[in-house]
Design a protein around this motif. Structure first.
Motif, PDB file in Angstrom:
ATOM      1  N   ARG A 145      26.103 -47.981  96.830  1.00 60.16           N
ATOM      2  CA  ARG A 145      25.450 -46.979  95.807  1.00 60.16           C
ATOM      3  C   ARG A 145      24.556 -45.874  96.583  1.00 60.16           C
ATOM      4  N   PRO A 146      24.724 -44.661  95.882  1.00 56.22           N
ATOM      5  CA  PRO A 146      23.908 -43.623  96.564  1.00 56.22           C
ATOM      6  C   PRO A 146      22.256 -43.977  96.388  1.00 56.22           C
ATOM      7  N   ALA A 202      23.519 -49.774  89.929  1.00 57.41           N
ATOM      8  CA  ALA A 202      22.594 -50.030  90.951  1.00 57.41           C
ATOM      9  C   ALA A 202      21.255 -50.437  90.330  1.00 57.41           C
ATOM     10  N   GLU A 203      20.965 -49.996  88.989  1.00 55.48           N
ATOM     11  CA  GLU A 203      19.830 -50.230  88.443  1.00 55.48           C
ATOM     12  C   GLU A 203      19.725 -51.786  87.994  1.00 55.48           C
ATOM     13  N   ARG A 260      26.844 -54.918  97.193  1.00 54.76           N
ATOM     14  CA  ARG A 260      27.178 -54.011  96.263  1.00 54.76           C
ATOM     15  C   ARG A 260      26.317 -52.895  96.268  1.00 54.76           C
ATOM     16  N   PHE A 261      24.834 -53.288  96.182  1.00 53.05           N
ATOM     17  CA  PHE A 261      23.827 -52.075  96.102  1.00 53.05           C
ATOM     18  C   PHE A 261      24.022 -51.407  97.221  1.00 53.05           C
ATOM     19  N   TYR A 281      20.234 -43.308  92.951  1.00 57.44           N
ATOM     20  CA  TYR A 281      20.957 -43.704  91.793  1.00 57.44           C
ATOM     21  C   TYR A 281      20.323 -43.528  90.272  1.00 57.44           C
ATOM     22  N   ASP A 321      23.343 -46.261  86.312  1.00 61.74           N
ATOM     23  CA  ASP A 321      24.315 -46.519  87.498  1.00 61.74           C
ATOM     24  C   ASP A 321      24.192 -48.248  87.506  1.00 61.74           C
TER      25      ASP A 321
END
Length: 249
Positions: free
Chosen positions: A122-123, A132-133, A118-119, A126, A130
């Motif tokens: 992400r950009p 991602a954090e 999933r990570f 991020y 987000d």
């Protein structure tokens, strides 16, 4: 291991995020330049087997496992089979002290694998709001709280024993005994067994069994019949192989 080369991760090392990630496909036999990162690196291959050679030793990383390399440790990675690699680069200061100096191989849990996947979507840069954090926090927690795997397979570093290990990796069915290897390497049995344990942390028989287990697991996962796998990794029958593998399960 004297010259340092560049790495495809160099451009992202200064991105100030807890974790940044790169994904890359490698062909069988590819060997990276010897290089170093200012971040810790967690190597995870969804398929294929890797060997990472570091200043701290050499490590076999089979599918389903990951290797944490501390920041500022020179390393080189060789691919055995085609490898689809996820590399998570972690801010060194976010790791517990014990993970800043020692390489470790861990089994990648379904949670860690899912978070990595999933990570990776992400950009790179991020924001703090987000997802991602949150994923980064879970990735770091999983990497640092999962016990080092009993299936870690460190490689010896001396030229003689390294040549033996490489021969075994190419042909896990290699039948030579300790005495035969010691004779071939111009060592006494006692010198051989002592040196092998000093360099790998385990006996030769334990090391060979772990190697055969790793290779067998990969072949079985690929759909090879148990009888064929047994022959490829040095067992006389499928039942003998199954008995060995049950001791690790």
């Amino acid at each position: 291991m004297d010259k340092l080369g560049s790495s495809s991760a160099d451009p992202i090392q200064d991105i100030r995020r807890p974790v940044v990630m790169l994904s890359k496909d490698y062909e069988a036999g590819y060997v990276t330049d010897l290089h170093v990162h200012e971040r810790a690196q967690f190597l995870f291959a969804k398929s294929g087997t890797m060997r990472a050679q570091t200043a701290l030793g050499s490590w076999i990383v089979p599918p389903g496992y990951g290797l944490l390399i501390p920041a500022d440790i020179r390393h080189q990675v060789e691919m055995f089979g085609a490898v689809f690699l996820r590399s998570a680069y972690v801010e060194a200061a976010l790791l517990p002290q014990q993970h800043r100096t020692t390489c470790s191989v861990i089994q990648v849990s379904p949670l860690l694998s899912a978070c990595i996947e999933r990570f990776a979507m992400r950009p790179l840069k991020y924001g703090k709001d987000d997802i991602a954090e949150n994923l980064a926090a879970i990735i770091i927690a999983e990497i640092t709280t999962t016990p080092a795997s009993a299936m870690a397979l460190p490689f010896p570093n001396s030229n003689k024993l390294k040549a033996l290990a490489e021969a075994m990796l190419k042909d896990p069915s290699e039948p030579r005994s300790i005495d035969q290897w010691a004779t071939e390497l111009a060592m006494s049995r006692r010198s051989f067994t002592r040196a092998f344990r000093q360099e790998t942390g385990m006996s030769f028989d334990q090391w060979r069994q772990r190697l055969r287990y790793q290779v067998a697991s990969e072949l079985i996962a690929s759909g090879d019949p148990l009888s064929s796998v047994a022959e490829k990794v040095g067992y006389r029958s499928a039942s003998a192989l199954k008995s060995m593998m049950q001791r690790f399960d």
